[in-house]
Design a protein around this motif. Sequence first.
Motif, mmCIF file in Angstrom:
data_model
loop_
_atom_site.group_PDB
_atom_site.id
_atom_site.type_symbol
_atom_site.label_atom_id
_atom_site.label_comp_id
_atom_site.label_asym_id
_atom_site.label_seq_id
_atom_site.Cartn_x
_atom_site.Cartn_y
_atom_site.Cartn_z
ATOM 1 N N ALA A 1 0.829 -1.204 0.000
ATOM 2 C CA ALA A 1 0.000 0.000 0.000
ATOM 3 C C ALA A 1 0.865 1.257 0.000
ATOM 4 C CB ALA A 1 -0.925 0.001 1.213
ATOM 5 N N PHE A 2 0.509 2.198 -0.872
ATOM 6 C CA PHE A 2 1.201 3.485 -0.936
ATOM 7 C C PHE A 2 0.194 4.584 -1.240
ATOM 8 C CE2 PHE A 2 1.297 1.951 -5.344
ATOM 9 C CZ PHE A 2 0.958 3.088 -6.083
ATOM 10 N N PHE A 3 0.580 5.802 -0.958
ATOM 11 C CA PHE A 3 -0.173 6.963 -1.426
ATOM 12 C C PHE A 3 0.791 7.889 -2.149
ATOM 13 C CE2 PHE A 3 0.996 7.999 3.002
ATOM 14 C CZ PHE A 3 1.652 9.224 2.841
ATOM 15 N N VAL A 4 0.266 8.644 -3.098
ATOM 16 C CA VAL A 4 1.075 9.581 -3.872
ATOM 17 C C VAL A 4 0.955 10.965 -3.248
ATOM 18 C CG1 VAL A 4 1.455 10.619 -6.141
ATOM 19 C CG2 VAL A 4 0.678 8.243 -5.969
ATOM 20 N N THR A 5 2.076 11.677 -3.144
ATOM 21 C CA THR A 5 2.043 13.081 -2.740
ATOM 22 C C THR A 5 2.219 13.937 -3.992
ATOM 23 O OG1 THR A 5 4.438 13.079 -2.305
ATOM 24 C CG2 THR A 5 2.972 12.630 -0.440
ATOM 25 N N GLY A 6 1.387 14.974 -4.121
ATOM 26 C CA GLY A 6 1.478 15.851 -5.287
ATOM 27 C C GLY A 6 0.112 16.258 -5.780
ATOM 28 N N ASP A 7 0.063 16.673 -7.049
ATOM 29 C CA ASP A 7 -1.159 17.157 -7.665
ATOM 30 C C ASP A 7 -1.981 15.974 -8.185
ATOM 31 O OD1 ASP A 7 -3.142 18.458 -9.040
ATOM 32 O OD2 ASP A 7 -1.822 19.496 -10.446
ATOM 33 N N ALA A 8 -3.119 15.725 -7.552
ATOM 34 C CA ALA A 8 -3.968 14.600 -7.950
ATOM 35 C C ALA A 8 -4.511 14.770 -9.362
ATOM 36 C CB ALA A 8 -5.119 14.444 -6.965
ATOM 37 N N THR A 9 -4.686 16.003 -9.806
ATOM 38 C CA THR A 9 -5.239 16.247 -11.136
ATOM 39 C C THR A 9 -4.314 15.708 -12.224
ATOM 40 O OG1 THR A 9 -6.317 18.242 -10.304
ATOM 41 C CG2 THR A 9 -6.153 18.025 -12.683
ATOM 42 N N VAL B 1 -9.023 8.048 -8.456
ATOM 43 C CA VAL B 1 -8.069 8.762 -7.607
ATOM 44 C C VAL B 1 -8.818 9.314 -6.404
ATOM 45 C CG1 VAL B 1 -6.527 10.747 -7.461
ATOM 46 C CG2 VAL B 1 -6.538 9.320 -9.520
ATOM 47 N N ALA B 2 -8.334 8.982 -5.213
ATOM 48 C CA ALA B 2 -9.000 9.421 -3.982
ATOM 49 C C ALA B 2 -8.098 10.385 -3.224
ATOM 50 C CB ALA B 2 -9.333 8.223 -3.106
ATOM 51 N N ARG B 3 -8.566 11.615 -3.046
ATOM 52 C CA ARG B 3 -7.826 12.593 -2.250
ATOM 53 C C ARG B 3 -8.155 12.350 -0.779
ATOM 54 N NH1 ARG B 3 -9.396 14.431 -7.046
ATOM 55 N NH2 ARG B 3 -8.140 15.955 -8.226
ATOM 56 N N LEU B 4 -7.122 12.167 0.032
ATOM 57 C CA LEU B 4 -7.384 11.794 1.422
ATOM 58 C C LEU B 4 -6.202 12.116 2.319
ATOM 59 C CD1 LEU B 4 -5.458 9.227 1.041
ATOM 60 C CD2 LEU B 4 -7.533 7.905 0.741
ATOM 61 N N ALA B 5 -6.369 11.813 3.610
ATOM 62 C CA ALA B 5 -5.293 11.951 4.579
ATOM 63 C C ALA B 5 -4.451 10.678 4.588
ATOM 64 C CB ALA B 5 -5.870 12.205 5.969
ATOM 65 N N PRO B 6 -3.181 10.766 4.976
ATOM 66 C CA PRO B 6 -2.328 9.571 4.963
ATOM 67 C C PRO B 6 -2.899 8.389 5.734
ATOM 68 C CG PRO B 6 -1.019 11.535 5.357
ATOM 69 C CD PRO B 6 -2.449 11.972 5.399
ATOM 70 N N ALA C 1 -9.071 2.471 -4.636
ATOM 71 C CA ALA C 1 -8.710 3.663 -5.403
ATOM 72 C C ALA C 1 -7.261 4.025 -5.107
ATOM 73 C CB ALA C 1 -9.629 4.831 -5.039
ATOM 74 N N LEU C 2 -6.647 4.779 -6.020
ATOM 75 C CA LEU C 2 -5.273 5.243 -5.822
ATOM 76 C C LEU C 2 -5.291 6.409 -4.842
ATOM 77 C CD1 LEU C 2 -2.260 5.377 -6.465
ATOM 78 C CD2 LEU C 2 -2.815 6.765 -8.468
ATOM 79 N N PRO C 3 -4.738 6.231 -3.644
ATOM 80 C CA PRO C 3 -4.765 7.313 -2.661
ATOM 81 C C PRO C 3 -3.766 8.419 -3.021
ATOM 82 C CG PRO C 3 -4.394 5.153 -1.628
ATOM 83 C CD PRO C 3 -4.133 5.001 -3.087
ATOM 84 N N VAL C 4 -4.203 9.650 -2.889
ATOM 85 C CA VAL C 4 -3.342 10.803 -3.142
ATOM 86 C C VAL C 4 -3.488 11.788 -1.990
ATOM 87 C CG1 VAL C 4 -2.807 12.731 -4.677
ATOM 88 C CG2 VAL C 4 -3.555 10.550 -5.642
ATOM 89 N N VAL C 5 -2.358 12.197 -1.439
ATOM 90 C CA VAL C 5 -2.335 13.259 -0.435
ATOM 91 C C VAL C 5 -1.911 14.525 -1.171
ATOM 92 C CG1 VAL C 5 -1.259 14.089 1.682
ATOM 93 C CG2 VAL C 5 -1.792 11.658 1.428
ATOM 94 N N PRO C 6 -2.839 15.443 -1.428
ATOM 95 C CA PRO C 6 -2.491 16.631 -2.217
ATOM 96 C C PRO C 6 -1.361 17.425 -1.565
ATOM 97 C CG PRO C 6 -4.870 16.401 -2.024
ATOM 98 C CD PRO C 6 -4.269 15.412 -1.073
ATOM 99 N N ALA C 7 -0.433 17.873 -2.395
ATOM 100 C CA ALA C 7 0.706 18.640 -1.904
ATOM 101 C C ALA C 7 1.219 19.536 -3.014
ATOM 102 C CB ALA C 7 1.826 17.705 -1.437
ATOM 103 N N GLY C 8 1.538 20.764 -2.649
ATOM 104 C CA GLY C 8 2.179 21.676 -3.583
ATOM 105 C C GLY C 8 1.232 22.328 -4.559
ATOM 106 N N PRO C 9 1.812 23.081 -5.498
ATOM 107 C CA PRO C 9 0.993 23.806 -6.474
ATOM 108 C C PRO C 9 0.483 22.888 -7.577
ATOM 109 C CG PRO C 9 3.327 24.138 -6.936
ATOM 110 C CD PRO C 9 3.253 23.341 -5.661
ATOM 111 N N LEU D 1 9.293 19.333 -6.401
ATOM 112 C CA LEU D 1 9.940 19.538 -5.105
ATOM 113 C C LEU D 1 8.927 19.479 -3.960
ATOM 114 C CD1 LEU D 1 12.460 22.366 -6.046
ATOM 115 C CD2 LEU D 1 12.894 19.925 -5.797
ATOM 116 N N ALA D 2 7.758 20.068 -4.165
ATOM 117 C CA ALA D 2 6.740 20.041 -3.108
ATOM 118 C C ALA D 2 6.301 18.617 -2.799
ATOM 119 C CB ALA D 2 5.532 20.890 -3.519
ATOM 120 N N ALA D 3 6.216 17.778 -3.823
ATOM 121 C CA ALA D 3 5.815 16.381 -3.614
ATOM 122 C C ALA D 3 6.860 15.635 -2.784
ATOM 123 C CB ALA D 3 5.614 15.691 -4.959
ATOM 124 N N ILE D 4 8.146 15.887 -3.062
ATOM 125 C CA ILE D 4 9.212 15.247 -2.285
ATOM 126 C C ILE D 4 9.180 15.745 -0.842
ATOM 127 C CG2 ILE D 4 11.706 14.971 -2.039
ATOM 128 C CD1 ILE D 4 11.860 15.454 -5.118
#
Length: 341
Positions: free
Chosen positions: A33-41, A56-61, A71-79, A97-100
């Motif tokens: 299991a993983f989640f992606v950090t960055g722009d879900a769009t 794609v599911a925007r959610l908390a870690p 669904a693919l979990p995404v924690v929104p981060a950055g511009p 950089l914001a995703a990292i």
Amino acid sequence: MPALALSLGDPAGIGPDIALAAWSRREADEVPAFFVTGDATVLERRARQLGLDVSVARLAPSEAPAMFRRALPVVPAGPAASALPGIPDATSAPASLAAIEAAVALTRAGKAAAVVTNPISKAVLYEAGFPFPGHTEFLAHLAGDPAALPVMMLWSERLAVVPATIHVPLAEVPSRLTRELLVRTGEITARELTGRFGIARPRLVFCGLNPHAGEQGTMGREDEDVVRPAVAELRRRGIDARGPLPADTLFHPAARAGYDVAIGAYHDQVLAPIKALAFDEAVNVTLGLPFIRTSPDHGTAFDLAGTGRASPSSLIAALRLARRLADVEAAAAAHPVEVAS
């Protein structure tokens, strides 16, 4: 156990493609299991372009492990990132950089088990004023310890290698290759092979800088004056180290059976062999950090972005290794070794 934090990578590269593909193969390839950090769009757009049926599911870690199967979990981060596949633009660097930064921050806060980073483009980052030689050095900066020495290890089941000097011009290698650097690199490598990989007594071999490891000083003094004393010091400190040894005879099967990691003098000396042997399975691991970090062993491949031809194999290997290292670390923390008084 928290999920792994996967940074988006350059939004114009294959990072979004392989993140989507890895999630799509979560059951067939037993992807942790993983989640992606960055722009879900970016992921939603790329899924449509690739014809993938991925939600794609925007959610908390903390919600990621339960959501991962659906669904693919995404924690929104950055511009927001507007870059098209293969065409980086002004939004690419800040989004990368914001995703990292988000993945590292969440891992250090205990909200993710480890950091896995998708590929970034150093050329794109340099144009935006990025002050670090590469990914590894940026992660050391995020670790918050200016004295930390990040050690880059490329790992696969068939071969593990460490370049003592990383992203420096070849002409500068002899002046950068010091006894202190080799000793510190060897110590960090041995410590983490024991602590995170579970190898009780790691066997290290050091490649000579010069052809034939310098032929006892007749083809350059670096191997006799720098590498050999560093190996001797490591042995005095109880580390199983050998060298300098000629690099041209270190990577055939019989030689590889005699060590756990080969430490090279410079980048291509050891990265070329592992990429030849295990291009799709090799994983980039950063040692010497206060958190676990792995990454696929390839670049952004702008020419493949959005085509559906990018293989997620190295990313899946990186996710699996990150989970394995995190589990070892968690087990060690739960059952610390008691020291007799």
